[in-house]
Write a protein that holds these residues in place. Structure first.
Motif, mmCIF file in Angstrom:
data_model
loop_
_atom_site.group_PDB
_atom_site.id
_atom_site.type_symbol
_atom_site.label_atom_id
_atom_site.label_comp_id
_atom_site.label_asym_id
_atom_site.label_seq_id
_atom_site.Cartn_x
_atom_site.Cartn_y
_atom_site.Cartn_z
ATOM 1 N N ALA A 49 0.624 -1.366 -0.060
ATOM 2 C CA ALA A 49 0.244 -0.047 -0.222
ATOM 3 C C ALA A 49 0.247 1.009 0.386
ATOM 4 N N GLN A 50 0.426 2.556 -0.295
ATOM 5 C CA GLN A 50 1.200 3.718 -0.436
ATOM 6 C C GLN A 50 0.007 4.754 0.807
ATOM 7 N N LYS B 90 -4.037 1.025 -3.793
ATOM 8 C CA LYS B 90 -2.707 -0.753 -3.418
ATOM 9 C C LYS B 90 -2.714 -2.106 -4.270
ATOM 10 N N THR B 91 -2.069 -2.715 -4.238
ATOM 11 C CA THR B 91 -1.500 -3.790 -4.558
ATOM 12 C C THR B 91 -1.830 -5.120 -4.178
ATOM 13 N N LEU B 92 -2.595 -6.287 -4.904
ATOM 14 C CA LEU B 92 -3.036 -7.714 -4.514
ATOM 15 C C LEU B 92 -2.246 -8.344 -5.009
ATOM 16 N N SER B 93 -1.289 -9.162 -4.517
ATOM 17 C CA SER B 93 -0.589 -10.444 -5.150
ATOM 18 C C SER B 93 -2.120 -11.541 -5.847
ATOM 19 N N LYS B 96 -4.917 -7.792 -8.505
ATOM 20 C CA LYS B 96 -6.009 -6.132 -7.949
ATOM 21 C C LYS B 96 -4.878 -5.332 -7.974
ATOM 22 N N ILE B 97 -5.327 -3.655 -8.361
ATOM 23 C CA ILE B 97 -4.714 -2.884 -7.675
ATOM 24 C C ILE B 97 -5.715 -1.787 -7.660
ATOM 25 N N GLU B 98 -5.714 -1.263 -6.681
ATOM 26 C CA GLU B 98 -6.931 -0.604 -6.443
ATOM 27 C C GLU B 98 -6.713 0.973 -6.074
ATOM 28 N N PHE B 99 -7.430 2.073 -6.335
ATOM 29 C CA PHE B 99 -7.241 3.007 -5.990
ATOM 30 C C PHE B 99 -7.895 3.729 -5.259
#
Lengths: 202, 161
Positions: A49-50, B90-93, B96-99
């Motif tokens: 996470a950022q 966040k980026t999940l293994s 998934k990339i979520e903003f």
């Protein structure tokens, strides 16, 4: 007649296969999840996470939070997924002391914590370096009020274990957080009151 | 006295030489498939910044990051979410990339692009770095280019795909 037997056999094989798959994906009970929260019984999958703040700087973490309080983690309520693979664990808590903001005391509240058991119940999914609270332990929680009235503890340093449960006021973490609160670095953003806030009016 | 000075200077030079380590870290996972492609699908509120972010990474290694089609298997899905917190993305293994639009809505174009480039970096197998000029640093930063460390990290990750 032979054809009927053949179809029957295929159907039987399909039912057995589906049953085996279903058994393989058996979900854990709420009691079992409560038991293993915060332990190493299941593997951890850490999400990257950022953050908009330096989460290692407690003055910034306190400043960003709407509510900072000491609480007892009384139980596990449920896990929600919000159309995502990323879980949020709902705990039943009781606020013991407010440091920032004023949440209701002597009452069972629901705390939402980012992270928890995966959709298939085969691992815990959590932000990198974060920890999940354990049931029956005391924590200082740094949480955000949500538009729907929830309180959310999210990310690194959003729950800090109080080791000295019987006298939290002399616990190292409590002293650190109250000091950070006195010197908080507040961030300007739209804030929301929790439904558990004693000043909440809808 | 002269010999002490020479020893001191040599010590500083040697220390500086051996302290020059490449400032990148690699994750134990990546979202790149066995064909060395990261095929993405989905959408978010800030697609212009997303396309720019993809373009910057692809300008260093062309063709690795591609839009998913019906003929190929999706590796990454992007999406928005909204929660009041300090989490930007966040980026999940699991791919998934979520903003977080709660924060994205108040960021500049450059800050959003840096955040998206950072998440793509995770998808490519890069971890966080705590110092140096890198897209893989934490925070709200206006950086829309890859540093030498980012490129070195990508080179190292690419060998593992």
């Amino acid at each position: 007649m032979k054809r009927v037997y053949r179809i029957g056999f295929v159907l039987f094989a399909l039912i057995v296969s589906f049953s085996l798959v279903a058994c393989g994906n058996q979900k854990l009970s709420g009691e079992r999840i409560a038991e293993i929260l915060g332990t190493q019984e299941l593997p951890y999958d850490y999400v990257r996470a950022q953050y908009g703040i330096d989460v290692e700087d407690l003055r910034q973490v306190v400043g960003a939070a709407d509510y900072v309080f000491v609480c007892l983690i009384k139980g596990y309520d449920s896990t929600i997924y919000n159309d995502s693979d990323f879980p949020n664990t709902q705990y039943v808590i009781e606020v013991i002391a407010n440091i920032k903001g004023e949440l209701r005391k002597n009452d069972d509240l629901i705390l939402v914590k980012s992270g928890g058991i995966s959709t298939k119940h085969e691992k815990f999914v959590l932000y990198e370096y974060d920890i999940l609270p354990k049931i029956s332990e005391c924590y200082i929680v740094l949480a955000y009020g949500q538009p729907n009235g929830d309180i959310l503890a999210s990310g690194v340093n959003s729950n800090l274990l109080i080791i000295n449960k019987d006298n939290y006021a002399i616990d190292v973490k409590y002293i650190e957080i109250t000091e950070a609160f006195r010197n908080e670095v507040s961030s300007s953003r739209q804030r929301f009151k929790s439904r558990y806030d004693i000043h909440y009016n809808g | 006295m002269v010999s002490m000075l020479v020893t001191l200077v040599c010590g500083v030079v040697v220390t500086a030489r051996f302290n020059k380590v490449e400032a990148y870290s690699l994750l134990s996972w990546d979202l790149v498939d066995s064909g060395k492609h990261m095929d993405w699908d989905g959408s978010c509120s800030y697609m212009t910044e997303w396309y720019e972010s993809v373009k910057v990474w692809n300008s260093y290694k062309p063709g690795v990051i591609r839009v998913d089609t019906i003929w190929i298997v999706q590796d990454v899905k992007i999406k928005d979410y909204r929660e009041v917190s300090s989490t930007l993305a966040k980026t999940l293994s699991t791919g998934k990339i979520e903003f977080n639009t709660y924060n994205f809505d108040n960021m500049t174009t450059e800050q959003r692009q840096k955040t998206m480039m950072h998440e793509i970096g995770h998808g490519l197998g890069l971890g966080h770095v705590s110092d140096g000029v890198s897209i893989m640093r934490q925070g709200v930063i206006s950086q829309t280019w890859l540093s030498a460390d980012d490129k070195a990290g990508y080179d190292a990750a690419y060998k593992k795909y």
